[in-house]
Design a protein around this motif. Structure first.
Motif, mmCIF file in Angstrom:
data_model
loop_
_atom_site.group_PDB
_atom_site.id
_atom_site.type_symbol
_atom_site.label_atom_id
_atom_site.label_comp_id
_atom_site.label_asym_id
_atom_site.label_seq_id
_atom_site.Cartn_x
_atom_site.Cartn_y
_atom_site.Cartn_z
ATOM 1 N N ASN A 18 0.608 -1.253 -0.147
ATOM 2 C CA ASN A 18 0.011 0.060 -0.126
ATOM 3 C C ASN A 18 0.784 1.335 -0.072
ATOM 4 N N ARG A 19 2.100 1.291 -0.446
ATOM 5 C CA ARG A 19 3.084 2.355 -0.568
ATOM 6 C C ARG A 19 3.662 2.422 -1.778
ATOM 7 N N LEU A 20 3.923 3.497 -2.225
ATOM 8 C CA LEU A 20 4.770 3.973 -3.240
ATOM 9 C C LEU A 20 5.530 5.341 -2.968
ATOM 10 N N GLU A 21 6.740 5.485 -4.052
ATOM 11 C CA GLU A 21 7.281 6.651 -4.030
ATOM 12 C C GLU A 21 7.589 7.103 -5.161
ATOM 13 N N PHE A 22 7.738 8.297 -5.682
ATOM 14 C CA PHE A 22 8.017 8.590 -7.244
ATOM 15 C C PHE A 22 8.385 10.064 -7.090
ATOM 16 N N THR A 23 9.355 10.439 -8.093
ATOM 17 C CA THR A 23 9.682 11.728 -8.141
ATOM 18 C C THR A 23 8.985 12.331 -9.621
ATOM 19 N N LEU A 24 8.745 13.618 -9.079
ATOM 20 C CA LEU A 24 7.880 14.469 -10.213
ATOM 21 C C LEU A 24 9.072 15.541 -10.621
ATOM 22 N N LYS A 25 9.238 15.712 -11.948
ATOM 23 C CA LYS A 25 10.281 16.648 -12.702
ATOM 24 C C LYS A 25 9.066 17.648 -13.453
ATOM 25 N N GLY A 26 9.657 18.989 -13.398
ATOM 26 C CA GLY A 26 8.726 19.847 -14.370
ATOM 27 C C GLY A 26 7.491 20.232 -13.544
ATOM 28 N N SER A 27 7.554 20.343 -12.306
ATOM 29 C CA SER A 27 6.448 20.637 -11.734
ATOM 30 C C SER A 27 6.829 22.052 -10.909
ATOM 31 N N SER A 28 6.134 22.246 -9.953
ATOM 32 C CA SER A 28 5.823 23.344 -9.048
ATOM 33 C C SER A 28 5.407 23.097 -7.494
ATOM 34 N N VAL A 29 5.757 24.210 -6.706
ATOM 35 C CA VAL A 29 5.284 23.957 -5.402
ATOM 36 C C VAL A 29 3.857 24.004 -5.332
ATOM 37 N N GLN A 30 3.247 24.666 -6.140
ATOM 38 C CA GLN A 30 1.722 24.962 -6.224
ATOM 39 C C GLN A 30 0.970 23.824 -6.876
ATOM 40 N N PHE A 31 1.470 23.237 -7.689
ATOM 41 C CA PHE A 31 1.080 22.339 -8.331
ATOM 42 C C PHE A 31 1.144 20.812 -7.524
ATOM 43 N N SER A 32 2.237 20.775 -6.995
ATOM 44 C CA SER A 32 2.444 19.534 -6.107
ATOM 45 C C SER A 32 1.624 19.495 -4.708
ATOM 46 N N ASN A 33 1.331 20.932 -4.148
ATOM 47 C CA ASN A 33 0.593 20.871 -2.939
ATOM 48 C C ASN A 33 -1.149 20.686 -3.647
ATOM 49 N N LEU A 34 -1.158 21.055 -4.777
ATOM 50 C CA LEU A 34 -2.796 20.904 -5.348
ATOM 51 C C LEU A 34 -2.898 19.315 -5.359
ATOM 52 N N VAL A 35 -2.108 18.668 -5.902
ATOM 53 C CA VAL A 35 -1.958 17.226 -6.098
ATOM 54 C C VAL A 35 -2.151 16.487 -4.488
ATOM 55 N N ARG A 36 -1.407 16.909 -3.500
ATOM 56 C CA ARG A 36 -1.404 16.392 -2.067
ATOM 57 C C ARG A 36 -2.797 16.611 -1.689
ATOM 58 N N ARG A 37 -3.349 17.882 -1.774
ATOM 59 C CA ARG A 37 -4.794 18.344 -1.386
ATOM 60 C C ARG A 37 -5.801 17.501 -1.786
ATOM 61 N N TYR A 38 -5.902 17.501 -3.252
ATOM 62 C CA TYR A 38 -6.848 16.657 -3.751
ATOM 63 C C TYR A 38 -6.927 15.176 -3.427
ATOM 64 N N CYS A 39 -5.613 14.575 -3.056
ATOM 65 C CA CYS A 39 -5.741 13.351 -2.906
ATOM 66 C C CYS A 39 -6.122 12.912 -1.766
ATOM 67 N N ILE A 40 -5.942 13.797 -0.551
ATOM 68 C CA ILE A 40 -6.108 13.328 0.902
ATOM 69 C C ILE A 40 -7.479 14.100 0.990
ATOM 70 N N GLY A 41 -8.204 15.009 0.061
ATOM 71 C CA GLY A 41 -9.450 15.761 0.649
ATOM 72 C C GLY A 41 -10.491 15.530 -0.490
ATOM 73 N N GLN A 42 -10.331 15.014 -1.484
ATOM 74 C CA GLN A 42 -11.205 15.092 -2.559
ATOM 75 C C GLN A 42 -11.575 13.722 -3.361
ATOM 76 N N VAL A 43 -10.758 12.559 -3.114
ATOM 77 C CA VAL A 43 -11.088 11.319 -3.630
ATOM 78 C C VAL A 43 -11.917 10.689 -2.901
ATOM 79 N N PRO A 44 -13.233 10.255 -3.252
ATOM 80 C CA PRO A 44 -14.246 10.047 -2.488
ATOM 81 C C PRO A 44 -13.925 8.047 -2.367
ATOM 82 N N VAL A 45 -14.157 7.797 -1.097
ATOM 83 C CA VAL A 45 -13.987 6.354 -0.579
ATOM 84 C C VAL A 45 -15.430 6.109 0.196
ATOM 85 N N PHE A 46 -15.485 4.572 0.663
ATOM 86 C CA PHE A 46 -16.329 4.377 1.577
ATOM 87 C C PHE A 46 -15.933 4.324 2.797
ATOM 88 N N ALA A 47 -16.827 4.717 3.905
ATOM 89 C CA ALA A 47 -16.664 4.416 5.177
ATOM 90 C C ALA A 47 -17.962 4.019 6.024
#
Length: 199
Positions: A13-42
């Motif tokens: 359940n873990r992975l790591e990757f490097t992302l080149k050609g991005s920015s702090v703003q876009f990287s934070n957008l990915v982080r925030r969408y991943c933890i806050g917007q992806v729907p799951v069941f509970a």
């Protein structure tokens, strides 16, 4: 600058990757969408019909709500019912949360929920629904963080809470970001030029 992704670690359940050609703003957008917007069941609501164990209903309902629920891609029910029944002496595990949808079930079988002694019984109905992390932490699909390696280069660490595969988490995140951009583009095209502005 085109983006370049290089997977450096992937196991369970873990992975790591490097992302080149991005920015702090876009990287934070990915982080925030991943933890806050992806729907799951509970599991969101629990109705108790019988609980003669030493544990309070409210405490047990909270524990059941923390059990990770598989949330596979594709069309699935918006609400699923779990109906465990058990009698002591026994330990009740997450695998005993029987679902009305075979695709939406406990992601882990061996989470102990409570222990029943001789003569104690448990009968309840639990409702699971889709939700997002912005609403409640139990709907978060996992954790994601990044380090800045160099200008425009970032190292991401992703850990799923088992509801989704970590690659699926990232794929859904990308789809949501694209969808939001397309929605904004559509809304902008509907806006009439301001008076005195360019036609």
């Amino acid at each position: 600058m085109a983006m370049d992704i290089n997977m450096t670690f992937e196991k369970g359940n873990r992975l790591e990757f490097t992302l080149k050609g991005s920015s702090v703003q876009f990287s934070n957008l990915v982080r925030r969408y991943c933890i806050g917007q992806v729907p799951v069941f509970a599991i969101d609501r629990v109705t108790f019909y019988e609980n003669s164990a030493a544990i309070f209903d409210e405490y047990l309902a909270h524990r059941i709500g923390q059990v990770p629920i598989l949330s596979e891609s594709g069309k699935a029910s918006d609400e699923v019912t779990f109906t465990p029944e058990a009698e002591g002496p026994s330990t009740v595990y997450s695998r005993e949360l029987k679902s009305t949808d075979s695709k939406i079930k406990s992601a882990l079988d061996d989470i102990p929920l409570l222990k029943l002694l001789e003569g104690q019984n448990l009968r309840l109905e639990a409702k699971a629904r889709r939700g997002i992390g912005r609403e409640h932490a139990k709907f978060q699909p996992g954790l994601i963080a990044y380090d800045v390696l160099a200008p425009n280069e970032f190292k991401f660490k992703v850990e799923s809470f088992m509801q989704l595969d970590p690659r699926d988490m990232l794929s859904r995140t990308a789809d949501l970001i694209i969808g939001s951009c397309e929605e904004m583009e559509g809304k902008l095209s509907e806006i009439k030029p301001a008076k005195g502005g360019k036609e």
